[in-house]
Design a protein around this motif. Structure first.
Motif, PDB file in Angstrom:
ATOM      1  N   ASN A  56      19.448 -37.177 -19.522  1.00  0.00           N
ATOM      2  CA  ASN A  56      20.089 -36.463 -20.626  1.00  0.00           C
ATOM      3  C   ASN A  56      19.396 -36.816 -21.948  1.00  0.00           C
ATOM      4  O   ASN A  56      18.434 -37.589 -21.963  1.00  0.00           O
ATOM      5  CB  ASN A  56      21.591 -36.787 -20.675  1.00  0.00           C
ATOM      6  N   ASP A 105      21.619 -32.502 -16.483  1.00  0.00           N
ATOM      7  CA  ASP A 105      21.218 -31.871 -17.752  1.00  0.00           C
ATOM      8  C   ASP A 105      19.733 -31.505 -17.703  1.00  0.00           C
ATOM      9  O   ASP A 105      19.310 -30.520 -18.291  1.00  0.00           O
ATOM     10  CB  ASP A 105      21.452 -32.832 -18.925  1.00  0.00           C
ATOM     11  N   CYS A 149      19.695 -28.096 -23.393  1.00  0.00           N
ATOM     12  CA  CYS A 149      20.746 -28.902 -22.744  1.00  0.00           C
ATOM     13  C   CYS A 149      22.131 -28.454 -23.176  1.00  0.00           C
ATOM     14  O   CYS A 149      23.089 -28.550 -22.402  1.00  0.00           O
ATOM     15  CB  CYS A 149      20.543 -30.380 -23.052  1.00  0.00           C
TER      16      CYS A 149
END
Ligand code: AHN
Ligand code: ZN
Length: 326
Positions: free
Chosen positions: A302, A139, A51
């Motif tokens: 995320n 993400d 990420c």
């Protein structure tokens, strides 16, 4: 005035002794797994590291750098990496440069299994409740990075295993590219899974085969449960049984549930099956509504919504499968 001791308290030691006794009689001998401990902290860190490159959307610098990182990381665990580069077109005609990354652990073992997952992330948060996010890249911490995070930790565990470890097979970790740039809203199902489509027509090595495959998708979300996916049940019920049984054996039945049946999902496992190797999909569902995880294709996919216990449940189950495959 002193409070008299209630009778129940006086009886407590006796009750405890009886309970312990009863337990001894009824508890079956605990199962001792031959597999090492899957480290969820490592899998989490590998998920985070992906990420940190930014969204790994097709044709982006973040995508390309992350691909190099994934390949190098597998190599650092002694895997032999083969890259499959190919050109493809998205449903809207956009040309994309794809890279499937195949990392082979114990490459000389004749018996092999595939553990796979996609490493690209979706360019559009088109399932976000806020429409202003629909063109924002995600993400893909869960949808993408979590599977690769688990696979890297599996490769690390295999590399740490002593020569005397009783592993009877080799494992090929396949990181699919261009899975997640498909058309939303029940659009053309061929617009998804472009990397695995390419592989199913042209494997990374001549004559390559494997006993079976396990594809991982969204294996790190919080509030996640794994139901038996319908195409997997139709094509490869014995592999589903094997994986779900392994999970029950090691005490992860809360995650690998038989309670509801999963939906039928167009995913990379179908392309592996198409290519002639049975494969199942271990794909996360939301515990509340049984649908895709609630962060699916939203900007909330995320690291804040990644759960180490989910990573652990999947990773430990995979180690159990690897270590008990004969
Ligand atoms: C479809 O939405 C057609 N398939 C879901 C496959 C997928 C997307 N898995 C993660 N992202
Ligand atoms: Zn997706």
């Amino acid at each position: 005035m002193s409070t008299p001791t209630p009778k129940s308290l006086l009886l407590l030691p006796l009750l405890l002794a009886l309970a312990a006794c009863g337990e001894k009689k009824t508890t079956p001998t605990a199962y001792i797994s031959p597999a090492p401990d899957f480290c969820a902290d490592s899998a989490y860190a590998y998920t985070q590291a992906q990420c940190d490159f930014g969204p790994r959307v097709m044709n982006s610098a973040a995508h390309d750098s992350c691909g190099d990182w994934i390949a190098a990381k597998f190599e650092s665990f002694g895997a032999i990496v083969t890259n499959q580069y190919a050109d493809a077109k998205l449903f809207d005609g956009t040309p994309v440069k794809m890279r499937n990354i195949i990392a082979s652990c114990r490459p000389d073992a004749p018996g092999r299994i595939i553990i796979s997952g996609h490493w690209d992330s979706r360019p559009w948060a088109d399932n976000d409740p806020d429409e202003s996010h629909h063109a924002t890249p995600i993400d893909g911490a869960n949808d993408g990075a979590s599977a690769i995070g688990v696979m890297l930790e599996l490769a690390r565990q295999i590399s740490l295993a002593p020569d005397t470890a009783d592993i009877a097979i080799g494992v090929d970790f396949i990181c699919w590219d261009a899975e997640d740039s498909g058309m939303s809203g029940g659009g053309d199902s061929n617009s998804w899974c472009l990397g695995s489509q390419y592989w199913s027509g042209k494997r990374h090595a001549d004559g390559y085969t494997a006993r079976y495959g396990i594809n991982l998708d969204m294996v790190g979300g919080d509030n996640t449960v794994f139901y038996r996916e319908q195409f997997s049940m139709a094509y490869a019920p014995a592999i589903v049984d094997k994986v779900w049984a392994a999970a029950q054996r090691i005490g992860q039945g809360k995650y690998f549930s038989y309670e509801e049946s999963g939906g039928a999902v167009t995913d990379d496992h179908l392309q592996v099956i198409q290519g002639g190797i049975l494969c199942i999909d271990v794909i996360g569902s939301d515990r509340e509504d049984g649908g895709f995880p609630r962060t699916w294709h939203t900007v909330n996919d995320n690291m804040q919504n990644i759960s180490k216990s989910t990573l652990k449940a999947v990773g430990q189950t995979m180690l159990e499968v690897i270590w008990t495959e004969r």
